[in-house]
Motif scaffolding. Structure first.
Motif, PDB file in Angstrom:
ATOM      1  N   GLY A 138     -47.533   9.936 -12.721  1.00  0.00           N
ATOM      2  CA  GLY A 138     -48.233  10.142 -13.986  1.00  0.00           C
ATOM      3  C   GLY A 138     -48.029  11.554 -14.511  1.00  0.00           C
ATOM      4  N   ASN A 139     -48.890  11.926 -15.434  1.00  0.00           N
ATOM      5  CA  ASN A 139     -48.804  13.260 -16.030  1.00  0.00           C
ATOM      6  C   ASN A 139     -50.142  13.964 -15.837  1.00  0.00           C
ATOM      7  N   TYR A 140     -50.100  15.086 -15.145  1.00  0.00           N
ATOM      8  CA  TYR A 140     -51.333  15.784 -14.763  1.00  0.00           C
ATOM      9  C   TYR A 140     -51.443  17.154 -15.414  1.00  0.00           C
ATOM     10  N   ARG A 141     -50.664  17.362 -16.468  1.00  0.00           N
ATOM     11  CA  ARG A 141     -50.632  18.710 -17.058  1.00  0.00           C
ATOM     12  C   ARG A 141     -51.932  19.027 -17.807  1.00  0.00           C
ATOM     13  N   ALA A 142     -52.099  20.303 -18.120  1.00  0.00           N
ATOM     14  CA  ALA A 142     -53.308  20.764 -18.816  1.00  0.00           C
ATOM     15  C   ALA A 142     -53.503  19.972 -20.104  1.00  0.00           C
ATOM     16  N   GLY A 143     -54.708  19.504 -20.316  1.00  0.00           N
ATOM     17  CA  GLY A 143     -55.030  18.773 -21.538  1.00  0.00           C
ATOM     18  C   GLY A 143     -54.849  17.271 -21.423  1.00  0.00           C
ATOM     19  N   LEU A 177     -42.943   7.560 -13.077  1.00  0.00           N
ATOM     20  CA  LEU A 177     -43.137   6.100 -13.177  1.00  0.00           C
ATOM     21  C   LEU A 177     -42.789   5.565 -14.570  1.00  0.00           C
ATOM     22  N   VAL A 178     -42.455   6.475 -15.492  1.00  0.00           N
ATOM     23  CA  VAL A 178     -42.009   6.015 -16.809  1.00  0.00           C
ATOM     24  C   VAL A 178     -40.652   5.325 -16.627  1.00  0.00           C
ATOM     25  N   GLY A 179     -40.544   4.112 -17.191  1.00  0.00           N
ATOM     26  CA  GLY A 179     -39.325   3.332 -16.968  1.00  0.00           C
ATOM     27  C   GLY A 179     -39.528   2.309 -15.855  1.00  0.00           C
ATOM     28  N   VAL A 180     -40.578   2.508 -15.053  1.00  0.00           N
ATOM     29  CA  VAL A 180     -40.899   1.563 -13.971  1.00  0.00           C
ATOM     30  C   VAL A 180     -42.120   0.747 -14.396  1.00  0.00           C
ATOM     31  N   ASN A 181     -43.135   1.443 -14.888  1.00  0.00           N
ATOM     32  CA  ASN A 181     -44.370   0.804 -15.334  1.00  0.00           C
ATOM     33  C   ASN A 181     -44.310   0.626 -16.867  1.00  0.00           C
ATOM     34  N   PRO A 182     -44.199  -0.641 -17.349  1.00  0.00           N
ATOM     35  CA  PRO A 182     -44.030  -0.867 -18.793  1.00  0.00           C
ATOM     36  C   PRO A 182     -45.164  -0.281 -19.633  1.00  0.00           C
ATOM     37  N   ALA A 183     -46.350  -0.130 -19.054  1.00  0.00           N
ATOM     38  CA  ALA A 183     -47.473   0.445 -19.803  1.00  0.00           C
ATOM     39  C   ALA A 183     -47.192   1.893 -20.205  1.00  0.00           C
ATOM     40  N   LYS A 188     -41.389   7.559 -22.902  1.00  0.00           N
ATOM     41  CA  LYS A 188     -40.003   7.694 -22.436  1.00  0.00           C
ATOM     42  C   LYS A 188     -39.359   9.019 -22.853  1.00  0.00           C
ATOM     43  N   ASP A 189     -39.507   9.371 -24.131  1.00  0.00           N
ATOM     44  CA  ASP A 189     -38.855  10.604 -24.610  1.00  0.00           C
ATOM     45  C   ASP A 189     -39.458  11.833 -23.945  1.00  0.00           C
ATOM     46  N   MET A 190     -40.799  11.824 -23.850  1.00  0.00           N
ATOM     47  CA  MET A 190     -41.478  12.960 -23.234  1.00  0.00           C
ATOM     48  C   MET A 190     -41.045  13.110 -21.764  1.00  0.00           C
TER      49      MET A 190
END
Ligand SMILES: Cc1cc2nc3c(=O)[nH]c(=O)nc-3n(C[C@H](O)[C@H](O)[C@H](O)COP(=O)(O)O)c2cc1C
Length: 218
Positions: A138-143, A177-183, A188-190
């Protein structure tokens, strides 16, 4: 010149932590062609879950009264520490699992600390340059909604930098997990942008590992 590399993913094919660590290793190898890379695959060849308890309890038993399991655990702990002492620079590639430290990496760290050379107050690795490669699905960055949910990276930094005294830099890669989990397709671009950024950081840190090693040796 020896680079020690630890991989904690239980995957080989498609492993993102290995791929980013490969970038670090390639930059190191470019600066140190033909030199040794000492590998420890704790994800695919795990430290036995019983080893830590056996090594710890062995310390309270005279050597000639230890069980075979205790002897084996003490010997494995010593081998792990020998590898770290022998290396000039260290590379750790560790994914985030269930918001916490990979069990494979934790078992490794616990057993290393069970060796008397790495016990409380002992810092034989102090000042060695090290790179920690962290990957997260996932993405755990600030904000982000998950900011603060990665409980592994702060612990790993604490152990490597403050307990072992290593000179640590970190490459963090989110959204594997982007590209693996369709949700997660909307990201994708990010994710591609973040990956390009983290590989650039990995390349830079790999080259710096070598420079920092030279500074320690001078
Ligand atoms: C059982 C399991 C639990 C996971 N837990 C998390 C998690 O808590 N947070 C996260 O961002 N990613 C999580 N992931 C995703 C992994 O961090 C991601 O797939 C990473 O790329 C795995 O490393 P590797 O590609 O080197 O194998 C989990 C993956 C698995 C298989």
């Amino acid at each position: 010149m020896t680079l020690f590399r630890l991989d904690a993913s239980f995957r080989v094919e498609g492993s993102h932590s290995r791929a980013v660590a490969d970038v670090v290793e390639a930059a190191w190898t470019e600066a140190n062609p033909g030199e040794r890379v000492l590998r420890r695959h704790v994800g695919t060849d795990p430290i036995p879950a019983t080893a830590w308890g056996d090594a710890v309890t062995a310390a309270y038993v005279p050597e000639d009264q230890r069980t075979p399991a205790q002897r084996e655990a003490v010997a494995l702990a010593a081998t792990l520490v020998d590898e770290l002492l022998e290396a000039d620079a260290l590379l750790f590639a560790v994914p985030l699992f269930n918001f916490g430290v990979s069990q494979h990496f934790k078992s490794y760290v616990d057993l290393v600390i069970a060796d008397p050379r790495m016990g409380p107050g002992q810092t034989p690795l102090a000042g060695k340059p090290a790179e920690l490669v962290v990957v997260r699905g996932g993405n755990y960055r600030a904000g982000t909604p998950r900011e603060g949910w990665d409980h592994a990276t702060p612990w790993m930094r604490r152990v490597l930098a403050d307990v072992w005294g290593l000179d640590v830099t970190v490459t963090e890669t989110d959204f594997t997990l982007v590209g693996v989990n369709p949700a997660m397709d909307q990201f994708k671009d990010m994710a591609a942008e973040m990956r390009a950024e983290s590989e650039a950081v990995a390349r830079q840190h790999g080259a710096e590992l070598s420079r920092r090693r030279a500074e320690v040796a001078a």
